[in-house]
Each structure stands twice: as structure tokens, then as C-alpha cells.
Design a protein around this motif. Structure first.
Motif, PDB file in Angstrom:
ATOM      1  N   LEU A 178     -50.311  67.545  32.064  1.00 27.94           N
ATOM      2  CA  LEU A 178     -49.154  66.682  31.820  1.00 27.94           C
ATOM      3  C   LEU A 178     -47.865  67.483  31.723  1.00 27.94           C
ATOM      4  CD1 LEU A 178     -50.941  64.542  29.113  1.00 27.94           C
ATOM      5  CD2 LEU A 178     -50.128  63.668  31.293  1.00 27.94           C
ATOM      6  N   PRO A 179     -46.786  66.959  32.328  1.00 27.50           N
ATOM      7  CA  PRO A 179     -45.493  67.635  32.177  1.00 27.50           C
ATOM      8  C   PRO A 179     -45.018  67.634  30.714  1.00 27.50           C
ATOM      9  CG  PRO A 179     -45.314  65.727  33.660  1.00 27.50           C
ATOM     10  CD  PRO A 179     -46.717  65.773  33.169  1.00 27.50           C
ATOM     11  N   ASP A 180     -44.074  68.527  30.413  1.00 30.13           N
ATOM     12  CA  ASP A 180     -43.669  68.757  29.022  1.00 30.13           C
ATOM     13  C   ASP A 180     -42.927  67.611  28.360  1.00 30.13           C
ATOM     14  OD1 ASP A 180     -44.816  71.156  29.069  1.00 30.13           O
ATOM     15  OD2 ASP A 180     -42.971  72.296  29.478  1.00 30.13           O
ATOM     16  N   ASN A 181     -42.228  66.799  29.165  1.00 30.03           N
ATOM     17  CA  ASN A 181     -41.427  65.750  28.513  1.00 30.03           C
ATOM     18  C   ASN A 181     -42.290  64.568  28.071  1.00 30.03           C
ATOM     19  OD1 ASN A 181     -41.895  64.774  31.132  1.00 30.03           O
ATOM     20  ND2 ASN A 181     -40.092  63.477  31.030  1.00 30.03           N
ATOM     21  N   LEU A 182     -43.596  64.679  28.301  1.00 34.76           N
ATOM     22  CA  LEU A 182     -44.456  63.579  27.893  1.00 34.76           C
ATOM     23  C   LEU A 182     -44.827  63.733  26.430  1.00 34.76           C
ATOM     24  CD1 LEU A 182     -46.580  63.199  31.086  1.00 34.76           C
ATOM     25  CD2 LEU A 182     -44.665  61.852  30.324  1.00 34.76           C
ATOM     26  N   THR A 183     -44.776  62.617  25.739  1.00 33.53           N
ATOM     27  CA  THR A 183     -45.038  62.634  24.298  1.00 33.53           C
ATOM     28  C   THR A 183     -46.072  61.564  24.006  1.00 33.53           C
ATOM     29  OG1 THR A 183     -43.302  61.020  24.032  1.00 33.53           O
ATOM     30  CG2 THR A 183     -42.681  63.313  23.689  1.00 33.53           C
ATOM     31  N   ASP A 200     -56.225  61.777  43.624  1.00 30.56           N
ATOM     32  CA  ASP A 200     -55.022  60.950  43.525  1.00 30.56           C
ATOM     33  C   ASP A 200     -54.403  60.771  44.911  1.00 30.56           C
ATOM     34  OD1 ASP A 200     -52.798  59.550  42.783  1.00 30.56           O
ATOM     35  OD2 ASP A 200     -51.974  61.074  41.447  1.00 30.56           O
ATOM     36  N   GLU A 201     -54.609  59.629  45.510  1.00 32.26           N
ATOM     37  CA  GLU A 201     -54.094  59.316  46.850  1.00 32.26           C
ATOM     38  C   GLU A 201     -54.383  60.455  47.830  1.00 32.26           C
ATOM     39  OE1 GLU A 201     -51.688  56.542  47.364  1.00 32.26           O
ATOM     40  OE2 GLU A 201     -50.964  56.149  45.343  1.00 32.26           O
ATOM     41  N   PRO A 202     -55.637  60.843  47.975  1.00 32.23           N
ATOM     42  CA  PRO A 202     -55.921  62.039  48.759  1.00 32.23           C
ATOM     43  C   PRO A 202     -55.647  61.884  50.254  1.00 32.23           C
ATOM     44  CG  PRO A 202     -57.963  60.936  48.173  1.00 32.23           C
ATOM     45  CD  PRO A 202     -56.864  60.227  47.437  1.00 32.23           C
TER      46      PRO A 202
HETATM   47  N1  LIG Z   1     -42.871  63.069  33.394  1.00 36.68           N
HETATM   48  C1  LIG Z   1     -42.388  61.835  33.395  1.00 36.68           C
HETATM   49  N2  LIG Z   1     -41.227  61.552  32.752  1.00 36.68           N
HETATM   50  C2  LIG Z   1     -40.727  60.279  32.723  1.00 36.68           C
HETATM   51  N3  LIG Z   1     -41.316  59.249  33.324  1.00 36.68           N
HETATM   52  C3  LIG Z   1     -42.454  59.466  33.995  1.00 36.68           C
HETATM   53  C4  LIG Z   1     -43.061  60.768  34.075  1.00 36.68           C
HETATM   54  N4  LIG Z   1     -44.178  60.675  34.798  1.00 36.68           N
HETATM   55  C5  LIG Z   1     -44.288  59.378  35.156  1.00 36.68           C
HETATM   56  N5  LIG Z   1     -43.254  58.660  34.680  1.00 36.68           N
HETATM   57  C6  LIG Z   1     -43.059  57.184  34.839  1.00 36.68           C
HETATM   58  O1  LIG Z   1     -44.260  56.573  34.470  1.00 36.68           O
HETATM   59  C7  LIG Z   1     -44.530  55.452  35.295  1.00 36.68           C
HETATM   60  C8  LIG Z   1     -45.872  55.622  35.946  1.00 36.68           C
HETATM   61  O2  LIG Z   1     -45.814  56.664  36.888  1.00 36.68           O
HETATM   62  P1  LIG Z   1     -47.068  57.119  37.744  1.00 36.68           P
HETATM   63  O3  LIG Z   1     -46.636  58.264  38.574  1.00 36.68           O
HETATM   64  O4  LIG Z   1     -48.239  57.306  36.857  1.00 36.68           O
HETATM   65  O5  LIG Z   1     -47.306  55.823  38.650  1.00 36.68           O
HETATM   66  P2  LIG Z   1     -48.254  55.644  39.932  1.00 36.68           P
HETATM   67  O6  LIG Z   1     -48.996  54.368  39.705  1.00 36.68           O
HETATM   68  O7  LIG Z   1     -49.035  56.863  40.181  1.00 36.68           O
HETATM   69  O8  LIG Z   1     -47.188  55.395  41.095  1.00 36.68           O
HETATM   70  P3  LIG Z   1     -47.277  55.805  42.666  1.00 36.68           P
HETATM   71  O9  LIG Z   1     -48.113  54.741  43.287  1.00 36.68           O
HETATM   72  O10 LIG Z   1     -45.863  55.744  43.109  1.00 36.68           O
HETATM   73  O11 LIG Z   1     -47.874  57.167  42.771  1.00 36.68           O
HETATM   74  C9  LIG Z   1     -43.365  55.368  36.255  1.00 36.68           C
HETATM   75  O12 LIG Z   1     -42.440  54.441  35.726  1.00 36.68           O
HETATM   76  C10 LIG Z   1     -42.801  56.757  36.265  1.00 36.68           C
HETATM   77  O13 LIG Z   1     -41.434  56.751  36.551  1.00 36.68           O
END
Ligand SMILES: Nc1ncnc2c1ncn2[C@@H]1O[C@H](COP(=O)(O)OP(=O)(O)OP(=O)(O)O)[C@@H](O)[C@H]1O
Ligand SMILES: [Mg+2]
Length: 326
Positions: free
Chosen positions: A59-64, A181-183
């Protein structure tokens, strides 16, 4: 009912954004069954990749606010230290990404990339044996002239070939859980068909479970056993893929199927009318209510939980599509 390999409960994930705290996953409950392929579908932004990222804790860092549990064989992955998690990633869990170029280190040859994973998985393995295994793996994913390809760098390979290498790397982990993931999204239609065939073939020898994320319902119908439909960071419907697609109970699943049916092969992708939910907004009612053709009063005032909809099926809906006309 057999036991799940992976049990996800109350999985939540938030992100700090400029507009405030975004709800990315809003409390997911999901069972991933052993030896089966689970297809995960939903519009862009529904949280599919975020679920995948949580399963491997990449997970990226800005996730909480990562909370809930992801249990495999009695271990809660979310409670492991970073170091323990790293060991899991090399031995029990593997991921295949949409774009192999970002996942394959460009500085190393295919042979080095593969033998590194193999020797991490089997610490006693000699370099020569690892190379032999790497060659066999490349052959098993349909790469001709495998010995010579071991010396190639990722950029020297075509997109389809790179995706095969990434699949070989994931398989070399012999994971219990493989997340893709969408391979095939980055590949053209012919190569996509070949990769789907490859997945179909691999499942004969592969004993683990696969989570296969895709935009394409037709592809999921062809390949997967079970289906999980996501919307706005929630799971709205689950069940055996053939039964869900033949007779969806959640109006969102119905709408997704209708879009796919109405989209011509070469025409633009049809989309569901209305906007996807704002991730910053809290969920106080059914998240699909503003776009739902079946919406009723209760849908605007309460949040529906996933409810049983016949054997092996659930849907989060107060007013599900009736079975008879589904
Ligand atoms: N690191 C992040 N920081 C902020 N918002 C995020 C982050 N990662 C994902 N999001 C947001 O979380 C939501 C879900 O994103 P995610 O990438 O999981 O969707 P997805 O279903 O995989 O979409 P796609 O079909 O476009 O790949 C979106 O609104 C996205 O903008
Ligand atoms: Mg995604």
C-alpha cells in the motif's frame, strides 16, 4: 460448504487527500475459496486494485485506516510485521500486475529475475538447478526458445511475452494465493485471448486460489468460478459466476451486464448513467441508491448489508432484482 482459504472481514481502507479523508474500502467481507478462481469486477474506482493491494499489503504511504482482518490458515496478515509479511510475499502470496514493465526490474535479465524468486522460495537450490527450473517455467507459460530468453532483459520482450514472464515469476513462488490485477488489459485482443487460455491451462496444475480482477465480464465468465462485484468501495454481490451473470440479484450487477451487452465490439464502452460515488462522502444509505432503477425509500435511509440470496450467493440490497425475471 468447504472452508475458505482466505477470510476477509470488515476490511477498511482510507486515504488522506486534499479534499479530506477518502473511504477507499468501506468494510469488506469476502471468502476466497481454495482451488478456485474468484473474479472481481466493478467500474473504475470501485476499489478492486485497493483490495488486491490489501491482500498483499502493498500500500502507498498516504493510505490510512487499514483495519479489519485478512486471515489465511489462521494468520491475520494485517497483524504481521513488515518483515513477516515480506516472507509471506515470497512464499505464499504472489501478484501479477496490469503493466509488467513497472513490475519487472529493467536492470536484470529474465533469468536473474526468475532464479532470484526461486532461490528465495527454495533456499538450498543451486544456481544451475534454479536456471533449469526457470527454463521449465518459461516453457510452461508458452515461451518458445526458453533457454535463450533467460538472457533477455524485460525491454527486449514484447508486451505479451513480458506478461508471460510475470506469470512465470508469480508461479515460481508456488503461492497459495495468486492475485492478478487486470493482467490482460494492457495487451491487444489476440494476446489477451492467449493469456486467458494460459490461465485456464495453468489452473489444472495450480492448487492455490486465484483472484482475477477485470473490467471485462465476458472474460470473467469464461475463466472464473466465483464472482465478487464491487461498487464504491463496497462488495455488492457475490456468488458462483455462472449463476450471478445469468440472474444477477443486485441492480448494479444487472446494470454492469447490460452495459457489456450493449457495447458493440468496436464501439465505445457503454456506461451506467449517473456518477460513481464520491469517496470522501460517508455512506449513510445504499451507496448505489442515487443511480438505482429499483430504488425505494429504505434504500435512501439505511445501509444494506450483504444478505443471503440463495445457495452460495449474497447481495447487499433491500430491493433485489426478483429471481423469476432476473
Ligand atoms: N493512494 C491513494 N490515495 C488516494 N486515493 C486513492 C489511492 N489509491 C486509490 N485511491 C482511490 O480509491 C478509489 C479506488 O481505487 P482503485 O484503484 O482501487 O479502483 P479500481 O476499481 O482498481 O479502478 P480501475 O478499474 O480504474 O483500476 C478511487 O477513488 C481512487 O481514486
Ligand atoms: Mg484497478
Amino acid at each position: 460448504m468447504s472452508e475458505a482459504l482466505v477470510t476477509v472481514r470488515g476490511l477498511t481502507l482510507r486515504a488522506s487527500t486534499e479534499r479530506g479523508e477518502a473511504h477507499i474500502l468501506r468494510g469488506l467481507d469476502l471468502d476466497i475459496m481454495p482451488g478456485r478462481i474468484l473474479g472481481v469486477v466493478g467500474e473504475s474506482g470501485s476499489g478492486k486494485s485497493s483490495l488486491a493491494a490489501c491482500l498483499l499489503r502493498l500500500l502507498p504511504d498516504n493510505l490510512t485506516g487499514l483495519a479489519g482482518t485478512i486471515e489465511i490458515d489462521g494468520t491475520n496478515l494485517l497483524a504481521l510485521s513488515e518483515r513477516e509479511m515480506d516472507a509471506w510475499r515470497g512464499t505464499r502470496l504472489a501478484m501479477i500486475f496490469q503493466d509488467p514493465m513497472t513490475a519487472l526490474n529493467p536492470l536484470f535479465t529474465v533469468g536473474t529475475l526468475l532464479t532470484d524468486v526461486l532461490r528465495r522460495r527454495h533456499p538450498g537450490l543451486s544456481r544451475r538447478d534454479a536456471l533449469d527450473r526457470a527454463e521449465a517455467l518459461l516453457r510452461s507459460v508458452g515461451i518458445a526458445d526458453a533457454r535463450r530468453r533467460l538472457a533477455a532483459y524485460p525491454h527486449e520482450l514484447s508486451g505479451g511475452m513480458r506478461q508471460r514472464v510475470m506469470i512465470a515469476m508469480a508461479l515460481s513462488v508456488e503461492p497459495s494465493l495468486l492475485v492478478a490485477d487486470e493482467p490482460t488489459t494492457a495487451l491487444d485482443a489476440t494476446i489477451e485471448a492467449q493469456i486467458v487460455d494460459l490461465f485456464d491451462r495453468l489452473r489444472q496444475d495450480f492448487s492455490g486460489s486465484i483472484v482475477f480482477i477485470s473490467h471485462h465480464l465476458g472474460l470473467v465468465a469464461e475463466l472464473c468460478d466465483d464472482l465478487c462485484v464491487m461498487y464504491g468501495g463496497t462488495i455488492v454481490e457475490t456468488g458462483p459466476v455462472a449463476r450471478v451473470l445469468a440472474a444477477p440479484r443486485h441492480p448494479y450487477t444487472r446494470a454492469l451486464i447490460d452495459c457489456e451487452i450493449e457495447t458493440d465490439d468496436d464501439g465505445p464502452l457503454k456506461s451506467i448513467p449517473g456518477d460513481v460515488p464520491d469517496p470522501v462522502a460517508p455512506m449513510r444509505a445504499c451507496i448505489f441508491a442515487p443511480r438505482c432503477p429499483r430504488v425505494g425509500e429504505e434504500c435512501r435511509t439505511a445501509v444494506p448489508a450483504l444478505m443471503a440470496m440463495g445457495p452460495g450467493r449474497t447481495a447487499a440490497c433491500f430491493r433485489p432484482v426478483p429471481e423469476a425475471v432476473a
